[in-house]
Design a protein around this motif. Structure first.
Motif, mmCIF file in Angstrom:
data_model
loop_
_atom_site.group_PDB
_atom_site.id
_atom_site.type_symbol
_atom_site.label_atom_id
_atom_site.label_comp_id
_atom_site.label_asym_id
_atom_site.label_seq_id
_atom_site.Cartn_x
_atom_site.Cartn_y
_atom_site.Cartn_z
ATOM 1 N N GLU A 75 0.828 -1.207 0.000
ATOM 2 C CA GLU A 75 0.000 0.000 0.000
ATOM 3 C C GLU A 75 0.865 1.260 0.000
ATOM 4 N N GLU A 76 1.967 1.229 0.740
ATOM 5 C CA GLU A 76 2.875 2.375 0.762
ATOM 6 C C GLU A 76 3.475 2.608 -0.623
ATOM 7 N N ILE A 77 3.811 1.546 -1.318
ATOM 8 C CA ILE A 77 4.361 1.702 -2.671
ATOM 9 C C ILE A 77 3.314 2.290 -3.602
ATOM 10 N N LEU A 78 2.088 1.790 -3.536
ATOM 11 C CA LEU A 78 1.034 2.317 -4.402
ATOM 12 C C LEU A 78 0.764 3.791 -4.114
ATOM 13 N N GLU A 79 0.751 4.152 -2.832
ATOM 14 C CA GLU A 79 0.543 5.555 -2.469
ATOM 15 C C GLU A 79 1.697 6.423 -2.969
#
Length: 472
Positions: free
Chosen positions: A16-20
């Motif tokens: 999720e951090e990468i997508l954000e």
């Protein structure tokens, strides 16, 4: 949840951090004010976060991109000078029980020639490498607990270090083998390895599992957490990398920097090196079947952005890349290259017949080492065969302190000149020797500390008289 300090792969490499991060970068790739602020921060030479670096990678403002490239060149010069460290891979065995979709060593490949070097064959390979002039090797082996157990790797390291042929000696062995246990990493440390290298291939867990359908490597968490175990086992220097072309490059760029941040935060020292290989043709592997390839322009931008994001980390490029590509990225951040490489098992003693292919990938830069050395000298780079820091215990955070303290010019630079002089006296062609000797004379005067300069000059004279292996 994302946690840089966590020991769990899916928390320090959080999807999720990468997508954000990717969304944030996409939204701000035209944000000139923000991009300027990030570039100004990068000029402090203390690095960038993965999110900041991703904004620079996505930036499509040409003027700002040129600033990024210029900064990458300056940071490379400030921290590494004009040195380029030389190494060669040594393939011990291509037996492997994994099912990796992108590697010809995969278990289902029945037509590739399987080979495993005996200790006597390793001796012959090492002598061939020493006769080329190499001092630093990276040993490679497929994952196979029967054919390539840790005992075989340890015995091979001992054999490599034991061989002294003419003026040749392998002074440092880096190891690129499959993820293993803390106990085995301790054994590798005791065997005197330099850097432990392990490529993640891709940080996208879903894609990773598709690309690794079977074998021990299919365990994403165990593989991703390997560097934590290696450092827990006492190995100070670890080398990260992804195989660009397997997954969306933006995702893996972020994952790579998150991994570096994690090691810095949780283990007290970031990666010693980052490698940037691209997927290449190999036996039954066709890169065109993967739809995530990157252009040379994108590749250069990745190298530049890694350099400004992690200024203290060495960057490696192999003979997977062409002469032209290597020339481009050398100035943008690469500090180590291979030369005269063979990716087949036993390929240095004699060239492998086409019908006995055992290579892991096709080499794009086929030039012999002497030609590569001459090429570097012609471009103003000092080819270095130095291994001093590892044998003096300057590893991990101790090496980083040296680098951050700006002492490279008084330590690594003279060591590079001395090892280059060894190469010139023992192995170089007449034209390369002449060019190299002139370079050494020109570079000695640049050593800032007069006492170091005098000692280096005296050591170089002693090398010319037949002595070897001086170091600061």
């Amino acid at each position: 949840m994302y946690s840089v300090m966590s020991s769990k792969a899916e928390e320090f490499i959080n999807h999720e951090e990468i997508l954000e991060t990717l969304k944030y970068a996409e939204e701000n790739k035209h944000n000139e004010k923000l991009i300027t602020e990030i570039i100004e921060k990068a000029k402090l030479r203390k690095g960038l976060t993965h999110r900041e670096a991703m904004v620079l990678l996505d930036c499509d403002i040409e003027e700002k991109n040129q600033e990024i490239y210029a900064l990458a060149k300056q940071i490379k010069l400030d921290f590494y000078g004009n040195r380029i460290v030389m190494f060669a891979p040594l393939y011990l065995s291509n037996y492997c029980i994994n099912g990796c979709e992108y590697c010809p060593y995969h278990r289902k490949n029945k037509h590739i020639t399987r080979k495993k070097l005996t200790q006597e064959e390793i001796k012959k390979e090492v002598i061939a490498l020493q006769d080329m002039g190499h001092k630093r090797l990276a040993i490679e082996a497929g994952e196979d607990p029967v054919n390539n157990p840790i005992e075989y790797i340890l015995e091979s390291i001992k054999t490599i270090y034991s061989i002294k042929h003419k003026n040749g000696a392998i002074r440092r062995v880096n190891v690129n083998i499959a993820a293993t246990t803390v106990e085995n990493y301790q054994k590798l440390k005791e065997a005197g390895i330099g850097t432990y290298i392990l490529f993640q291939e891709t940080y996208n867990k879903e894609q990773y599992e598709k690309l690794h359908p079977s074998g021990p490597k299919s365990d994403y968490a165990y593989h991703t957490e390997a560097m934590d175990r290696a450092m827990d086992g006492g190995i100070d220097d670890v080398g990260l990398g992804v195989l660009f072309g397997l997954n969306l490059y933006r995702y893996d760029f972020v994952g790579l920097l998150m991994h570096a941040e994690h090691l810095e935060a949780a283990k007290g020292c970031g990666p010693h090196t980052i490698s940037v290989p691209r997927l290449r043709t190999a036996d039954d592997i066709n890169p065109e079947e993967f739809n995530n390839g990157i252009t040379d322009e994108q590749f250069a931008k990745i190298v530049a952005c890694i350099r400004v994001a992690v200024p203290y980390t060495g960057m490696i490029i192999s003979t997977r890349e062409s002469k032209a590509t290597r020339e481009k990225v050398l100035e943008l951040g690469v500090s180590q290259i291979s030369g005269g490489s063979r990716t087949s098992v036993g390929g240095y003693v004699e060239e492998e017949p086409e019908e006995e292919n055992s290579a892991q990938f096709d080499v794009n830069d086929n030039r012999p080492l002497d030609e590569v050395i001459g090429w570097l000298i012609d471009m103003g780079y000092v080819p270095s065969f130095c291994t001093a820091c590892y044998r003096e215990g300057r590893t991990g955070d101790r090496f980083m302190s040296l680098l951050k303290g700006g002492q490279i010019q008084n330590c690594c630079h003279p060591n590079a000149l001395m090892t280059l002089n060894e190469y010139l006296d023992d192995y170089a062609s007449p034209s390369v020797r002449a060019a190299g000797k002139k370079m050494i004379d020109d570079e000695l005067v640049k050593i800032p500390n007069p006492k170091v300069r005098e000692r280096a000059t005296n050591y170089i004279h002693s090398i010319d008289e037949g002595e070897r292996d001086f170091r600061f």
